[in-house]
Design a protein around this motif. Structure first.
Motif, short mmCIF file in Angstrom:
data_model
loop_
_atom_site.label_atom_id
_atom_site.label_comp_id
_atom_site.label_asym_id
_atom_site.label_seq_id
_atom_site.Cartn_x
_atom_site.Cartn_y
_atom_site.Cartn_z
N LYS A 1 5.97 26.51 34.45
CA LYS A 1 6.04 26.50 33.12
C LYS A 1 7.10 27.61 32.58
O LYS A 1 7.52 28.58 33.36
N ARG B 1 13.13 21.57 25.02
CA ARG B 1 13.89 20.56 25.59
C ARG B 1 15.46 20.86 25.43
O ARG B 1 15.61 21.92 24.84
N PRO C 1 8.96 16.27 37.33
CA PRO C 1 8.78 17.03 36.30
C PRO C 1 8.77 18.70 37.02
O PRO C 1 8.43 18.82 38.44
N TYR D 1 10.77 21.00 29.38
CA TYR D 1 10.11 22.25 30.17
C TYR D 1 8.74 22.49 29.55
O TYR D 1 8.81 22.83 28.24
N GLU D 2 7.70 22.69 29.95
CA GLU D 2 6.79 22.91 29.52
C GLU D 2 6.43 24.35 29.30
O GLU D 2 6.78 25.20 30.29
N PRO E 1 4.91 25.33 22.97
CA PRO E 1 4.20 24.55 24.14
C PRO E 1 5.36 23.81 24.79
O PRO E 1 4.78 23.35 25.92
N GLN E 2 6.25 23.24 24.40
CA GLN E 2 7.48 22.63 25.14
C GLN E 2 8.64 22.95 24.73
O GLN E 2 8.79 23.17 23.44
#
Length: 284
Positions: free
Chosen positions: A144, A80, A140, A94-95, A77-78
């Protein structure tokens, strides 16, 4: 249905990340490379993609020589960025797009590929540097991330044809996804460079320009060399062109080059940036 709007192909040299961190974009040494991103910024502003599918190679952050998958796909889900010792640590997360990631994974497995699936994954400079180049600043990231790692380190390496076919399978998977996301494909790494041994500093301008010349109109020309040929031609790290080949395979529409930039050297590397537009064959 989802749409693949284009592809961005660029070097991911850690030194670029340090130049960004130190605001050296207008330094004479770096400016010719950073200037190559002006058309990329304009295109991204116009297209506004929702998802970035990134073909890259991990540099020991997730996988090391004792456990090196040929292909790995993130489904977190995310993500880094974590510094591998270069003194750069980008804070923006980073989504992920886990639903799309799992759809891609299911489809490429059905196409007889066998990727490692990663529900927890960090990303290194091979993802972080291209994202910082494409979306500078502190806001941000507007996309995605679906990261797809290719082994370019531990032999035996996948063949160029296998990487190209993986890219085609990923492209088909994105096209069959039921969402309405606009997707941009990244291929990161290269071009020719070697960082160690007797050939340290090796750069092959002729091979680089061969790749740049054929990437859009005739990507299968890049398949004529096997992996060991590429190591000989482009250097042991120049084999990162496999990431570009896979990314080009994912662009299945009518492809045309919008911008290309080549600069030698950046930190002993032949650095390049290419922007390709991908449009439906019926509309082209």
């Amino acid at each position: 249905m989802s749409q693949i709007c284009g592809g961005i192909f660029t070097s991911h040299v850690p030194g670029i990340g340090k130049a960004i961190a130190q605001n050296l974009q207008d330094d004479p040494y770096w400016k010719p490379f950073f200037d190559g991103f002006k058309p990329v910024h304009q295109w991204l502003e116009a297209e506004r993609p929702d998802v970035a599918v990134v073909f890259y190679n991990d540099h020991g952050l997730n996988f090391f020589l004792d456990k090196m998958p040929t292909f790995a796909i993130g489904a977190a889900p995310q993500y880094r960025h974590e510094d591998e010792g270069w003194g750069i640590a980008f804070a923006r997360p980073y989504e992920g797009a886990p639903d799309l990631s799992w759809h891609i994974i299911e489809q490429v497995v059905a196409a007889e590929f066998d990727p490692v699936t990663c529900q927890s994954m960090a990303v290194d400079h091979a993802v972080a540097v291209p994202f910082e180049l494409c979306w500078p600043g502190d806001a941000p990231f507007p996309v995605k991330l679906v990261p797809i790692a290719i082994n370019t380190v531990q032999h035996p390496l996948p063949s160029p044809k296998r990487c190209y076919e993986l890219g085609k399978a990923v492209g088909r998977a994105i096209e069959s996804w039921g969402g309405n996301e606009k997707v941009v494909i990244f291929g990161t790494g290269g071009l020719s460079h070697q960082l160690e041994g007797e050939r340290a500093g090796h750069i092959n301008v002729d091979y680089d320009k061969f790749c740049l010349r054929n990437l859009a109109p005739d990507p299968e020309a890049l398949l004529q060399h096997d992996t060991l040929d590429i190591v000989e031609l482009a250097g042991s790290q120049g084999v990162e062109i496999l990431n570009w080949i896979a990314a080009r395979g994912a662009l299945r529409g009518s492809v045309r080059e919008l911008a290309s930039n080549y600069h030698v050297p950046i930190s002993n590397t032949a650095a390049a940036t290419v922007l390709l537009e991908n449009r439906d064959k019926v509309l082209a």
